[in-house]
Write an enzyme that holds these catalytic residues in place. Structure first.
Site, short mmCIF file in Angstrom:
data_model
loop_
_atom_site.label_atom_id
_atom_site.label_comp_id
_atom_site.label_asym_id
_atom_site.label_seq_id
_atom_site.Cartn_x
_atom_site.Cartn_y
_atom_site.Cartn_z
N ARG A 36 -47.58 -35.58 -31.64
CA ARG A 36 -47.58 -34.06 -31.85
C ARG A 36 -48.54 -33.96 -32.96
O ARG A 36 -49.50 -33.12 -33.34
CB ARG A 36 -46.38 -33.46 -32.04
CG ARG A 36 -46.19 -31.95 -31.90
CD ARG A 36 -44.87 -31.57 -31.81
NE ARG A 36 -44.78 -30.19 -31.79
CZ ARG A 36 -44.01 -29.54 -32.62
NH1 ARG A 36 -43.28 -30.17 -33.55
NH2 ARG A 36 -43.78 -28.13 -32.67
N HIS A 85 -51.74 -31.41 -33.28
CA HIS A 85 -51.80 -30.12 -34.01
C HIS A 85 -52.81 -30.08 -35.15
O HIS A 85 -53.27 -29.19 -35.79
CB HIS A 85 -50.26 -29.88 -34.80
CG HIS A 85 -49.24 -29.22 -33.87
ND1 HIS A 85 -48.55 -28.29 -34.28
CD2 HIS A 85 -49.06 -29.71 -32.64
CE1 HIS A 85 -47.76 -27.87 -33.25
NE2 HIS A 85 -48.01 -28.69 -32.28
N ASP A 86 -53.15 -31.39 -35.51
CA ASP A 86 -54.09 -31.56 -36.48
C ASP A 86 -55.54 -31.13 -35.74
O ASP A 86 -56.25 -30.28 -36.19
CB ASP A 86 -54.44 -33.29 -36.81
CG ASP A 86 -55.80 -33.17 -37.81
OD1 ASP A 86 -55.84 -32.24 -38.80
OD2 ASP A 86 -56.23 -34.25 -37.79
N VAL A 143 -56.70 -27.21 -35.24
CA VAL A 143 -56.77 -26.41 -36.45
C VAL A 143 -58.01 -27.29 -37.22
O VAL A 143 -57.81 -28.19 -38.01
CB VAL A 143 -55.73 -26.25 -37.51
CG1 VAL A 143 -55.89 -25.24 -38.34
CG2 VAL A 143 -54.66 -25.69 -36.46
N GLY A 167 -60.32 -29.09 -36.36
CA GLY A 167 -60.62 -30.17 -35.86
C GLY A 167 -59.86 -31.40 -36.35
O GLY A 167 -59.09 -31.08 -37.03
N ASP A 184 -59.35 -33.46 -38.61
CA ASP A 184 -59.87 -33.87 -39.96
C ASP A 184 -58.51 -34.19 -41.05
O ASP A 184 -58.69 -34.29 -42.18
CB ASP A 184 -60.63 -32.47 -40.63
CG ASP A 184 -59.70 -31.43 -40.71
OD1 ASP A 184 -58.59 -31.39 -40.18
OD2 ASP A 184 -60.17 -30.55 -41.48
N SER A 233 -56.25 -32.31 -41.74
CA SER A 233 -55.77 -31.25 -42.58
C SER A 233 -54.35 -30.77 -42.60
O SER A 233 -53.91 -29.92 -43.48
CB SER A 233 -56.51 -29.87 -42.43
OG SER A 233 -56.68 -29.39 -41.08
N GLU A 246 -51.14 -25.70 -43.63
CA GLU A 246 -50.92 -25.72 -42.13
C GLU A 246 -49.42 -26.24 -42.00
O GLU A 246 -48.92 -25.72 -41.04
CB GLU A 246 -52.06 -26.79 -41.34
CG GLU A 246 -53.43 -26.20 -41.21
CD GLU A 246 -54.42 -27.36 -40.70
OE1 GLU A 246 -53.62 -27.90 -39.85
OE2 GLU A 246 -55.30 -27.38 -41.02
N ASN A 285 -45.62 -25.13 -37.41
CA ASN A 285 -45.60 -26.62 -37.61
C ASN A 285 -44.05 -26.93 -38.29
O ASN A 285 -44.09 -28.03 -38.88
CB ASN A 285 -46.83 -26.72 -38.63
CG ASN A 285 -48.11 -26.91 -37.93
OD1 ASN A 285 -48.00 -27.39 -36.68
ND2 ASN A 285 -49.31 -26.57 -38.40
N PRO A 290 -51.94 -23.76 -29.73
CA PRO A 290 -51.42 -23.25 -28.58
C PRO A 290 -49.96 -22.87 -28.71
O PRO A 290 -49.03 -23.71 -29.71
CB PRO A 290 -51.52 -24.49 -27.47
CG PRO A 290 -52.58 -25.07 -28.07
CD PRO A 290 -52.63 -25.01 -29.84
N HIS A 350 -45.92 -33.62 -23.05
CA HIS A 350 -44.45 -33.04 -23.07
C HIS A 350 -43.52 -33.96 -22.39
O HIS A 350 -42.49 -33.81 -22.35
CB HIS A 350 -44.42 -31.77 -22.34
CG HIS A 350 -45.01 -30.50 -23.50
ND1 HIS A 350 -45.48 -29.22 -22.72
CD2 HIS A 350 -45.46 -30.77 -24.67
CE1 HIS A 350 -46.04 -28.66 -24.06
NE2 HIS A 350 -45.95 -29.40 -24.72
N SER A 402 -35.37 -39.28 -20.08
CA SER A 402 -36.54 -40.16 -20.10
C SER A 402 -37.55 -39.50 -21.42
O SER A 402 -38.59 -39.71 -21.29
CB SER A 402 -37.33 -40.56 -19.06
OG SER A 402 -37.93 -39.34 -18.67
#
Length: 338
Positions: free
Chosen positions: A65, A69-70, A73, A75, A77, A79, A91, A97, A176, A206, A261
């Protein structure tokens, strides 16, 4: 997963990853970027991730994840790893987050790499490699938790450099959302150069991990003025979730994304989506488009196809707005700008 299946996945991924991604200043991503500058880089990442997952099998989901999430936002990088300061909310402190985890695993990897190869391996590349290793460990492709080169679900392109900017506002705008419908999801992914197939495939992440009741509260109660429960959620499953989540603010109860699972990476998620038992509204949204719906049913029938395509889409996502060459920096500590 049979050995021949994994071998075929690797052949496809080798072809997908063979072409470097070139950015404006001539730098680029390529498989094996650290082969000369830090030859043990990927082995070090792998060892720390394997130890972390061995100690806590639920670690694989947050590592995967973090990379997602990186990349959504600014790209890929790194951040998402930067700490907030008195003058900037970063972030990681944006509302979407707040449930991110496994920062300590990334810090442990970075510490070991700085001792071995100071100032060489970027935090953004650590995120990409750790995500690959975490999902590989959770896959049936790895047996007995033993590692070998052939145990990688896909090859990671490296050569990213780290960004210096991290904004909570940008995270809130770009990430998203679990309540997104198909149109919004399509727009968000397209803004990153990712198509409908990437959307359907990457939603398969997921298959791993847990969520908490607040992320489901709106689907279970007071969904709209006309429906207390999201009508796209299977009624029997919704009733079961309501029994588990008696309070919308319950942050203690954990809900498995794929019951039974949640630490195993496979195609079981798509069966749940088809049965209208996906945990999030954004899962059900995959049934609202002919392309994504077709892929849901394809991956239900063929786990091999899903694992192959997941690797390809992870490489695609890993190329989003990367910094390379002389852009950005190599952070000495992932949480702090140099």
């Amino acid at each position: 997963m049979a050995v021949w299946v994994l071998s075929s996945l690797l052949l496809v991924m080798a072809a997908a990853a063979a072409t470097p991604v070139v950015n404006g200043d001539g730098g680029g991503l390529t498989v094996g970027f650290y082969r000369e500058s830090c030859p043990d880089a990927e082995a070090i990442v792998r060892k720390v991730v394997a130890d972390a997952v061995r100690n806590d099998p639920t670690t694989n989901a947050p590592l995967l994840r973090l990379h997602f999430h990186d990349c959504f936002v600014r790209g890929c990088d790194g951040s998402v790893l930067i700490n907030s300061t008195e003058t900037n909310t970063a972030e990681k402190d944006a509302k979407p987050n707040h449930t991110l985890d496994a920062f300590d695993v990334i810090d442990a990897i970075k510490e070991k790499l700085e001792r071995k190869c100071p100032g060489v391996v970027s935090c953004s590349d650590i995120l990409a490699i750790a995500a690959r290793d975490a999902v590989s460990l959770a896959s049936k492709a790895v047996t007995g938790r033993r590692w070998s080169k052939a145990s990688n679900m896909y090859e990671v392109e490296t050569g990213r450099r780290d960004g210096r900017v991290s904004s909570a506002k940008e995270a809130a705008t770009n990430l998203p959302d679990s309540f997104d419908g198909i149109r919004k999801l399509t727009t968000r992914f397209a803004s990153k150069g990712l198509d409908l197939k990437d959307l359907a495939v990457l939603s398969g992440a997921h298959a791993l991990g847990n969520t908490h009741c607040p992320s489901m509260a709106k689907r279970l109660r007071n969904f709209t003025a006309h429906h207390n429960t999201d009508p796209t959620l299977d009624a029997t499953y919704a009733a079961k979730l309501r029994r588990q989540c008696r309070s919308a603010g319950d942050n203690t109860t954990e809900l498995e994304m794929v019951p039974g699972s949640s630490t195993t990476f496979d195609a079981a998620y798509y069966r749940l989506v088809a049965e209208r038992k996906g945990m999030f509204h954004s899962d059900e949204a995959l049934l609202r488009n002919a392309v994504t719906r077709g892929l849901v049913y394809e991956y239900m029938r063929s786990e091999e196809s899903f694992l192959r395509d997941f690797g390809v889409s992870m490489v695609n996502m890993g190329r989003v707005e990367v910094l390379t060459g002389r852009q950005g920096e190599i952070r000495r500590t992932c949480a702090l700008v140099n």
